[in-house]
Design an enzyme around this catalytic site. Structure first.
Site, PDB file in Angstrom:
ATOM      1  N   GLY A  10       0.815  -1.216   0.000  1.00 12.74           N
ATOM      2  CA  GLY A  10       0.000   0.000   0.000  1.00 12.74           C
ATOM      3  C   GLY A  10       0.845   1.260   0.000  1.00 12.74           C
ATOM      4  O   GLY A  10       0.439   2.295   0.498  1.00 12.74           O
ATOM      5  N   GLN A  14      -2.056   7.095   0.963  1.00 12.21           N
ATOM      6  CA  GLN A  14      -1.713   8.221   1.841  1.00 12.21           C
ATOM      7  C   GLN A  14      -0.676   7.813   2.886  1.00 12.21           C
ATOM      8  O   GLN A  14       0.405   8.398   2.988  1.00 12.21           O
ATOM      9  CB  GLN A  14      -2.969   8.725   2.548  1.00 12.21           C
ATOM     10  CG  GLN A  14      -2.672   9.678   3.700  1.00 12.21           C
ATOM     11  CD  GLN A  14      -3.898  10.046   4.525  1.00 12.21           C
ATOM     12  OE1 GLN A  14      -4.434  11.116   4.350  1.00 12.21           O
ATOM     13  NE2 GLN A  14      -4.326   9.178   5.427  1.00 12.21           N
ATOM     14  N   ASP A  58       0.946  -9.035  -4.981  1.00 11.22           N
ATOM     15  CA  ASP A  58      -0.479  -8.839  -4.739  1.00 11.22           C
ATOM     16  C   ASP A  58      -0.910  -9.620  -3.502  1.00 11.22           C
ATOM     17  O   ASP A  58      -0.538 -10.781  -3.339  1.00 11.22           O
ATOM     18  CB  ASP A  58      -1.275  -9.320  -5.962  1.00 11.22           C
ATOM     19  CG  ASP A  58      -2.673  -8.734  -6.011  1.00 11.22           C
ATOM     20  OD1 ASP A  58      -3.354  -8.752  -4.968  1.00 11.22           O
ATOM     21  OD2 ASP A  58      -3.080  -8.269  -7.092  1.00 11.22           O
ATOM     22  N   ALA A  82      -5.069  -2.209   1.482  1.00 14.51           N
ATOM     23  CA  ALA A  82      -6.426  -2.645   1.839  1.00 14.51           C
ATOM     24  C   ALA A  82      -7.424  -1.998   0.910  1.00 14.51           C
ATOM     25  O   ALA A  82      -7.123  -1.026   0.226  1.00 14.51           O
ATOM     26  CB  ALA A  82      -6.753  -2.254   3.287  1.00 14.51           C
ATOM     27  N   SER A 125      -8.174  -0.747  12.364  1.00 16.50           N
ATOM     28  CA  SER A 125      -8.967   0.457  12.115  1.00 16.50           C
ATOM     29  C   SER A 125      -9.986   0.705  13.208  1.00 16.50           C
ATOM     30  O   SER A 125     -10.540  -0.235  13.778  1.00 16.50           O
ATOM     31  CB  SER A 125      -9.697   0.295  10.776  1.00 16.50           C
ATOM     32  OG  SER A 125     -10.736   1.248  10.655  1.00 16.50           O
ATOM     33  N   GLU A 127     -12.811   1.618  12.670  1.00 16.22           N
ATOM     34  CA  GLU A 127     -14.102   1.142  12.166  1.00 16.22           C
ATOM     35  C   GLU A 127     -14.478  -0.216  12.785  1.00 16.22           C
ATOM     36  O   GLU A 127     -15.624  -0.639  12.705  1.00 16.22           O
ATOM     37  CB  GLU A 127     -14.071   1.021  10.631  1.00 16.22           C
ATOM     38  CG  GLU A 127     -14.065   2.352   9.913  1.00 16.22           C
ATOM     39  CD  GLU A 127     -15.433   3.033   9.886  1.00 16.22           C
ATOM     40  OE1 GLU A 127     -16.460   2.342   9.957  1.00 16.22           O
ATOM     41  OE2 GLU A 127     -15.460   4.278   9.811  1.00 16.22           O
ATOM     42  N   TYR A 149     -16.232  -3.516   5.553  1.00 20.44           N
ATOM     43  CA  TYR A 149     -14.858  -3.064   5.814  1.00 20.44           C
ATOM     44  C   TYR A 149     -14.490  -3.319   7.277  1.00 20.44           C
ATOM     45  O   TYR A 149     -13.454  -3.921   7.584  1.00 20.44           O
ATOM     46  CB  TYR A 149     -14.719  -1.569   5.488  1.00 20.44           C
ATOM     47  CG  TYR A 149     -13.386  -0.990   5.896  1.00 20.44           C
ATOM     48  CD1 TYR A 149     -12.267  -1.125   5.078  1.00 20.44           C
ATOM     49  CD2 TYR A 149     -13.238  -0.312   7.102  1.00 20.44           C
ATOM     50  CE1 TYR A 149     -11.041  -0.604   5.459  1.00 20.44           C
ATOM     51  CE2 TYR A 149     -12.016   0.213   7.485  1.00 20.44           C
ATOM     52  CZ  TYR A 149     -10.921   0.061   6.665  1.00 20.44           C
ATOM     53  OH  TYR A 149      -9.714   0.564   7.044  1.00 20.44           O
ATOM     54  N   HIS A 179      -7.268   9.411  10.070  1.00 20.21           N
ATOM     55  CA  HIS A 179      -6.123  10.312   9.904  1.00 20.21           C
ATOM     56  C   HIS A 179      -6.083  10.779   8.456  1.00 20.21           C
ATOM     57  O   HIS A 179      -6.256  10.014   7.534  1.00 20.21           O
ATOM     58  CB  HIS A 179      -4.811   9.645  10.335  1.00 20.21           C
ATOM     59  CG  HIS A 179      -4.647   8.251   9.833  1.00 20.21           C
ATOM     60  ND1 HIS A 179      -5.354   7.175  10.334  1.00 20.21           N
ATOM     61  CD2 HIS A 179      -3.843   7.746   8.872  1.00 20.21           C
ATOM     62  CE1 HIS A 179      -5.006   6.084   9.692  1.00 20.21           C
ATOM     63  NE2 HIS A 179      -4.094   6.398   8.791  1.00 20.21           N
TER      64      HIS A 179
END
Length: 321
Positions: A10, A14, A58, A82, A125, A127, A149, A179
């Site tokens: 990743g 960001q 991958d 992700a 996360s 979440e 997710y 963030h």
């Protein structure tokens, strides 16, 4: 001491871009795992391309992960890849699970097979807390995810714990709250707002359409949060940590600060669009990072207001040019 090598999955995202900068500044050799895509997505790391090595691989392909680890022989792996946009996880729930759940299992399995001494950072996360069981949320707060997710990240979190406890891997999960930064994708609400405000200010747009203005989030600066990732892997023992500012702000506050920064009244431009509401909203996410503060002294350095202004300024600059 030999140069430390780090592999970032990743890396084009960001967090990957800020982490790559941080590790390069610390003298690491940095490798990034990249998927073959129809279009290159290197804008966040363009200024770093001559200082790092990109390797195709991958998370859906176990063998490619094993080969990459054998080739790079990293000391540290940061798994940041992700399906990261929560609303999209409703459109592609199976693929979200493949990347975020089984993808993490494949990374752990590759480390176990190739070199169990590799230290792994897994991106958990906030979440996962979803319909929150307590406020604020800490490492011991029960999970109650409210999206595919969030569910996929709970799986990833516990499979990481299981590999740590069963195989003795140095594998940690950072439970990072929201963030943001000027490098955030345009689909995320903070960037949608900063980009929208800049467009309206420059006369390129007349309105900004948003979903739930009452949603509250604990928003910090991505540059601060990647510092915490690195710190976690430098500890004597592997453990999981909540990383958050401990402050909660509403989408409306975000909007107010952003419009005020360019001298506009937000009420004249913001339209609430029911199509942008989530099937199940996450209520009140606010994190307690006192464990990270106590163990390794992590503190956020950028305030919410500074973050919003930084993002608006960056979008004004980008759109003006």
């Amino acid at each position: 001491m030999a140069t430390k090598r780090a592999l970032i999955t990743g890396i084009t995202g960001q967090d990957g871009s800020y982490l790559a900068e941080l590790l390069l500044d610390k003298g690491y050799e940095v490798y990034g795992l990249t998927r073959r895509l129809s279009a290159d997505n290197y804008w966040r790391i363009e200024h770093l391309l001559d200082r790092l090595t990109l390797i195709p691989g991958d998370l859906l392909d176990q063998l490619s992960l094993i080969r990459v680890l054998e080739r790079v022989r990293p000391h540290e792996v940061y798994n940041l890849a992700a399906m990261s946009f929560v609303p999209a996880s409703w459109d592609q729930p199976m693929l979200t699970g493949e990347f975020n759940s089984q993808g993490v299992t494949r990374v752990l399995e590759a480390i176990r097979v190739v070199d169990p001494s590799i230290r792994l950072y897994q991106a958990s996360s906030s979440e996962m807390f979803g319909k929150v069981r307590e406020v604020p949320q800490r490492e011991t707060t029960p999970f109650y995810p409210r999206s595919p997710y969030g569910v996929s990240k709970v799986f990833a979190h516990y499979i990481t714990v299981n590999y740590r406890e069963s195989y003795g891997l140095f594998a940690v999960s950072g439970i990072l709250f929201n963030h943001e930064s000027p490098r955030r994708g345009l689909e995320f609400v903070t960037r949608k707002v900063s980009d929208g405000v800049a467009r309206i200010k420059l006369g390129l747009a007349k309105e900004l359409r948003l979903g739930n203005l009452d949603a509250h989030r604990d928003w910090g600066f991505a540059g601060d949060y990647v510092q915490a990732m690195w710190m976690m892997l430098q500890q004597d023992e592997a453990d999981d940590y909540v990383i958050a500012t401990g402050e909660s702000h509403s989408v409306q506050e975000l909007v107010e600060i952003a419009f005020a920064h360019v001298g506009l009244d937000w009420k004249q431009y913001v339209v609430t669009d029911p199509a942008l509401l989530r099937p199940a909203e996450v209520d009140h996410l606010i994190g307690d990072a006192s464990k990270a503060r106590a163990r390794f002294g992590w503190e956020p350095t950028v305030t919410f207001e500074q973050l919003v202004r930084m993002m608006v300024d960056a979008d004004l600059k980008r759109l003006s040019s």
